[in-house]
Write a protein that holds these residues in place. Structure first.
Motif, PDB file in Angstrom:
ATOM      1  N   PRO A  98       0.821  -1.213   0.000  1.00 46.69           N
ATOM      2  CA  PRO A  98       0.000   0.000   0.000  1.00 46.69           C
ATOM      3  C   PRO A  98       0.856   1.265   0.000  1.00 46.69           C
ATOM      4  CG  PRO A  98      -0.765  -1.578   1.648  1.00 46.69           C
ATOM      5  CD  PRO A  98       0.558  -2.083   1.160  1.00 46.69           C
ATOM      6  N   HIS A  99       0.290   2.343  -0.515  1.00 48.69           N
ATOM      7  CA  HIS A  99       0.998   3.610  -0.519  1.00 48.69           C
ATOM      8  C   HIS A  99       1.276   4.069   0.908  1.00 48.69           C
ATOM      9  CE1 HIS A  99       0.450   3.693  -4.765  1.00 48.69           C
ATOM     10  NE2 HIS A  99       0.672   4.997  -4.910  1.00 48.69           N
ATOM     11  N   LEU A 100       2.305   4.889   1.050  1.00 49.68           N
ATOM     12  CA  LEU A 100       2.714   5.401   2.355  1.00 49.68           C
ATOM     13  C   LEU A 100       2.323   6.867   2.479  1.00 49.68           C
ATOM     14  CD1 LEU A 100       6.311   3.851   2.446  1.00 49.68           C
ATOM     15  CD2 LEU A 100       4.219   2.915   3.469  1.00 49.68           C
ATOM     16  N   THR A 101       2.037   7.290   3.712  1.00 46.87           N
ATOM     17  CA  THR A 101       1.625   8.673   3.958  1.00 46.87           C
ATOM     18  C   THR A 101       2.823   9.528   4.333  1.00 46.87           C
ATOM     19  OG1 THR A 101      -0.537   7.955   4.733  1.00 46.87           O
ATOM     20  CG2 THR A 101       0.153  10.172   5.339  1.00 46.87           C
ATOM     21  N   LEU A 102       3.030  10.595   3.584  1.00 47.81           N
ATOM     22  CA  LEU A 102       4.093  11.558   3.847  1.00 47.81           C
ATOM     23  C   LEU A 102       3.455  12.828   4.391  1.00 47.81           C
ATOM     24  CD1 LEU A 102       7.204  11.984   3.493  1.00 47.81           C
ATOM     25  CD2 LEU A 102       6.664  13.078   1.299  1.00 47.81           C
ATOM     26  N   LEU A 103       4.008  13.367   5.475  1.00 50.48           N
ATOM     27  CA  LEU A 103       3.365  14.462   6.196  1.00 50.48           C
ATOM     28  C   LEU A 103       4.350  15.567   6.552  1.00 50.48           C
ATOM     29  CD1 LEU A 103       1.055  15.652   8.100  1.00 50.48           C
ATOM     30  CD2 LEU A 103       2.021  14.145   9.866  1.00 50.48           C
ATOM     31  N   ASN A 104       3.932  16.802   6.383  1.00 50.69           N
ATOM     32  CA  ASN A 104       4.632  17.966   6.927  1.00 50.69           C
ATOM     33  C   ASN A 104       3.841  18.407   8.150  1.00 50.69           C
ATOM     34  OD1 ASN A 104       5.576  20.486   7.633  1.00 50.69           O
ATOM     35  ND2 ASN A 104       5.202  21.447   5.641  1.00 50.69           N
ATOM     36  N   THR A 204       7.026  19.037  -2.815  1.00 46.48           N
ATOM     37  CA  THR A 204       6.123  20.141  -3.177  1.00 46.48           C
ATOM     38  C   THR A 204       4.674  19.829  -2.814  1.00 46.48           C
ATOM     39  OG1 THR A 204       5.981  19.239  -5.431  1.00 46.48           O
ATOM     40  CG2 THR A 204       7.610  20.983  -5.030  1.00 46.48           C
ATOM     41  N   ASP A 205       4.334  18.544  -2.710  1.00 46.87           N
ATOM     42  CA  ASP A 205       2.966  18.154  -2.353  1.00 46.87           C
ATOM     43  C   ASP A 205       2.670  18.341  -0.871  1.00 46.87           C
ATOM     44  OD1 ASP A 205       2.487  17.388  -4.986  1.00 46.87           O
ATOM     45  OD2 ASP A 205       3.219  15.343  -4.636  1.00 46.87           O
ATOM     46  N   ILE A 208       3.137  22.876   2.472  1.00 46.14           N
ATOM     47  CA  ILE A 208       2.387  23.636   3.466  1.00 46.14           C
ATOM     48  C   ILE A 208       2.235  22.815   4.744  1.00 46.14           C
ATOM     49  CG2 ILE A 208       0.197  24.801   3.961  1.00 46.14           C
ATOM     50  CD1 ILE A 208      -0.166  25.122   0.954  1.00 46.14           C
ATOM     51  N   GLU A 209       2.358  23.482   5.880  1.00 48.34           N
ATOM     52  CA  GLU A 209       2.204  22.804   7.168  1.00 48.34           C
ATOM     53  C   GLU A 209       0.840  22.123   7.275  1.00 48.34           C
ATOM     54  OE1 GLU A 209       2.220  23.830  11.967  1.00 48.34           O
ATOM     55  OE2 GLU A 209       2.965  25.308  10.518  1.00 48.34           O
ATOM     56  N   GLU A 210       0.835  20.936   7.853  1.00 46.78           N
ATOM     57  CA  GLU A 210      -0.346  20.100   8.051  1.00 46.78           C
ATOM     58  C   GLU A 210      -0.820  19.423   6.768  1.00 46.78           C
ATOM     59  OE1 GLU A 210      -3.512  21.328  10.675  1.00 46.78           O
ATOM     60  OE2 GLU A 210      -2.405  23.122  11.219  1.00 46.78           O
ATOM     61  N   SER A 211      -0.030  19.512   5.710  1.00 44.51           N
ATOM     62  CA  SER A 211      -0.414  18.832   4.467  1.00 44.51           C
ATOM     63  C   SER A 211       0.205  17.443   4.417  1.00 44.51           C
ATOM     64  CB  SER A 211       0.025  19.647   3.244  1.00 44.51           C
ATOM     65  OG  SER A 211       1.432  19.822   3.231  1.00 44.51           O
ATOM     66  N   ASN A 212      -0.464  16.523   3.714  1.00 47.18           N
ATOM     67  CA  ASN A 212       0.065  15.179   3.561  1.00 47.18           C
ATOM     68  C   ASN A 212      -0.245  14.680   2.158  1.00 47.18           C
ATOM     69  OD1 ASN A 212      -2.509  13.358   3.645  1.00 47.18           O
ATOM     70  ND2 ASN A 212      -2.762  14.775   5.368  1.00 47.18           N
ATOM     71  N   THR A 213       0.463  13.665   1.745  1.00 43.97           N
ATOM     72  CA  THR A 213       0.265  13.071   0.429  1.00 43.97           C
ATOM     73  C   THR A 213       0.604  11.589   0.497  1.00 43.97           C
ATOM     74  OG1 THR A 213       0.777  13.306  -1.931  1.00 43.97           O
ATOM     75  CG2 THR A 213       2.618  13.459  -0.425  1.00 43.97           C
ATOM     76  N   GLN A 214       0.267  10.865  -0.547  1.00 43.06           N
ATOM     77  CA  GLN A 214       0.561   9.440  -0.635  1.00 43.06           C
ATOM     78  C   GLN A 214       1.703   9.215  -1.623  1.00 43.06           C
ATOM     79  OE1 GLN A 214      -1.495   6.895   1.140  1.00 43.06           O
ATOM     80  NE2 GLN A 214      -1.795   8.838   2.208  1.00 43.06           N
ATOM     81  N   ILE A 215       2.658   8.371  -1.256  1.00 39.14           N
ATOM     82  CA  ILE A 215       3.748   8.028  -2.159  1.00 39.14           C
ATOM     83  C   ILE A 215       3.807   6.509  -2.306  1.00 39.14           C
ATOM     84  CG2 ILE A 215       5.066  10.078  -1.503  1.00 39.14           C
ATOM     85  CD1 ILE A 215       6.929   8.231   0.096  1.00 39.14           C
ATOM     86  N   PRO A 216       4.291   6.021  -3.454  1.00 38.76           N
ATOM     87  CA  PRO A 216       4.397   4.567  -3.644  1.00 38.76           C
ATOM     88  C   PRO A 216       5.330   3.951  -2.611  1.00 38.76           C
ATOM     89  CG  PRO A 216       4.616   5.733  -5.730  1.00 38.76           C
ATOM     90  CD  PRO A 216       4.671   6.777  -4.663  1.00 38.76           C
ATOM     91  N   SER A 217       5.001   2.755  -2.178  1.00 41.11           N
ATOM     92  CA  SER A 217       5.855   2.055  -1.218  1.00 41.11           C
ATOM     93  C   SER A 217       7.159   1.626  -1.902  1.00 41.11           C
ATOM     94  CB  SER A 217       5.120   0.836  -0.656  1.00 41.11           C
ATOM     95  OG  SER A 217       4.687  -0.013  -1.701  1.00 41.11           O
ATOM     96  N   ALA A 265      16.572  20.903  -1.674  1.00 38.41           N
ATOM     97  CA  ALA A 265      15.112  20.773  -1.754  1.00 38.41           C
ATOM     98  C   ALA A 265      14.515  20.578  -0.372  1.00 38.41           C
ATOM     99  CB  ALA A 265      14.743  19.613  -2.664  1.00 38.41           C
ATOM    100  N   LEU A 266      15.175  19.783   0.456  1.00 33.55           N
ATOM    101  CA  LEU A 266      14.700  19.563   1.818  1.00 33.55           C
ATOM    102  C   LEU A 266      14.814  20.839   2.639  1.00 33.55           C
ATOM    103  CD1 LEU A 266      13.651  17.429   3.829  1.00 33.55           C
ATOM    104  CD2 LEU A 266      16.038  16.924   4.395  1.00 33.55           C
ATOM    105  N   GLU A 267      15.865  21.586   2.413  1.00 36.46           N
ATOM    106  CA  GLU A 267      16.105  22.804   3.184  1.00 36.46           C
ATOM    107  C   GLU A 267      15.169  23.947   2.792  1.00 36.46           C
ATOM    108  OE1 GLU A 267      20.952  22.103   3.689  1.00 36.46           O
ATOM    109  OE2 GLU A 267      20.160  23.377   2.099  1.00 36.46           O
TER     110      GLU A 267
END
Length: 379
Positions: A98-104, A204-205, A208-217, A265-267
């Motif tokens: 399953p896809h994984l959740t990435l969160l800021n 980039t997805d 913004i703070e409190e945003s999350n997205t799905q990325i392939p495992s 990019a991370l910075e």
């Protein structure tokens, strides 16, 4: 709440952005409640930031304890312990799952992990994965939390696990044997790290703070150094409030590398608060207060090549060992090199003496010749 639903599906607790529950934090990866429940919770819940780390101690009792993290690892004082069990991981290859959740969450970039990922060897208990996150600085200020001989790395990765004897992260977070964190130093190499790009490509997805997205495992094991046999071990704490002193820390000796572009990019991509850059999210090293730092290897590493700006030739970059670790081939090469240098020096001295002697003989032969101008008769 969408994030809460995702967490329930993953059967684990994660951090809610910008809020610190009484039993967990960004570091331990547990999540608690919505805004209404947050308002009713204990007085331990406070907003916090990296700009006022001294204030943590007044708001969170454990942050002033004597087993705090991170620390500076003095390689000359690390104690070699041959009885340390090597780390063995299971279920880290999530490819095709399953896809994984990435969160800021306003404090870090966090990837939720399924508890099917486990540390099955290295500790007295089996530890289940909860999440991984990062700490970083700026192009001018390297942002690792732990340091080696007072040297900071550009960034640091933490993989957070909780003891399988507890039901979840929240229950384990404040238990003495509750947590185990695998940490890795991130340096800069010449090439792009394809494994890290699986996460960084989605920045980039979640800018913004409190945003999350799905990325392939993918295979999460590839985010750690190739060699897991060389590491430091000590007892410490969460590096963010509430600073529970319940973490068994493992910091790997070998460094992971990403490209300068990836680190930039991370910075520069993530935001926190009022459209501010999310950077310098690292805690200052804490005092040891008599704690022992153990190592799984017998000699101290060298820090000469820990550049934060100069690209390295290998990926991942493996820091060189001390001179005591030279192989027989290295020793022979050095011996032949010294012998060649001595031979060259002796030959040069001999050649110089011969040239000097020849010059003197030539001069003496000239002095024995009497110049006599020719007369007309002789001509």
């Amino acid at each position: 709440m969408l994030l809460k639903l995702i967490i329930l599906l993953l059967i684990q607790n994660q951090v809610q952005a910008g809020k610190v529950p009484s039993s967990s934090s960004e570091e331990d990866g547990s999540s608690e409640h919505d805004d209404e429940e947050h308002d009713r919770s204990s007085s331990h819940e406070h907003h916090w930031g990296y700009h006022d780390q001294e204030a943590w101690m007044s708001s969170f009792q454990d942050c002033s304890g004597k087993s705090q993290s991170p620390i500076d690892i003095e390689t000359s004082k690390a104690i070699y312990d041959p009885n340390l069990n090597l780390i063995e991981l299971e279920g880290y290859d999530l490819t095709g799952g399953p896809h994984l959740t990435l969160l800021n969450n306003g404090h870090t970039l966090l990837l939720a992990l399924p508890n099917t990922m486990r540390i099955v060897r290295g500790f007295d208990e089996v530890y289940l994965a909860a999440q991984l996150h990062f700490h970083w600085g700026t192009i001018e200020v390297p942002g690792s939390e732990h340091t080696i001989d007072k040297v900071h790395f550009p960034a640091e990765i933490h993989m957070v696990h909780y003891n399988s004897k507890y039901a979840n992260m929240s229950e384990a977070a404040n238990k003495p044997d509750g947590l185990a964190v695998l940490g890795g130093f991130i340096g800069i190499g010449l090439h792009e790290n394809e494994n890290y790009e699986k996460i960084l490509s989605a920045l980039t997805d979640v800018s913004i703070e409190e945003s999350n997205t799905q990325i392939p495992s993918f295979n999460v094991r590839h985010l750690l150094p190739n060699n897991l046999e060389r590491f430091y071990r000590y007892n410490g704490s969460l590096t963010t409030p509430p600073c529970f002193q319940t973490v068994n820390w493992t910091m790997f000796n070998d460094t992971i590398t990403v490209s300068r572009k990836q680190l930039a990019a991370l910075e520069n991509t993530l935001k926190a608060g009022q459209n501010q850059h999310l950077s310098k999210n690292f805690r200052a090293p804490q005092l040891l207060h008599g704690r022992r730092v153990l190592s799984s290897f017998s000699s101290s590493p060298s820090v000469d090549n820990r550049n934060v700006d100069v690209p390295l030739e290998t990926e991942p970059f493996k820091r060189s060992g001390a001179l005591g670790e030279l192989s027989r081939g290295d020793i022979l090469a050095i011996a032949f090199g010294v012998l060649f240098a001595v031979t060259l020096l002796v030959f040069s001295m001999y050649a110089y003496q011969q040239r000097k002697k020849h010059s003197k003989l030539k001069k003496d032969s000239r002095q024995n010749v009497i110049y006599k101008p020719g007369t007309k008769e002789e001509v």
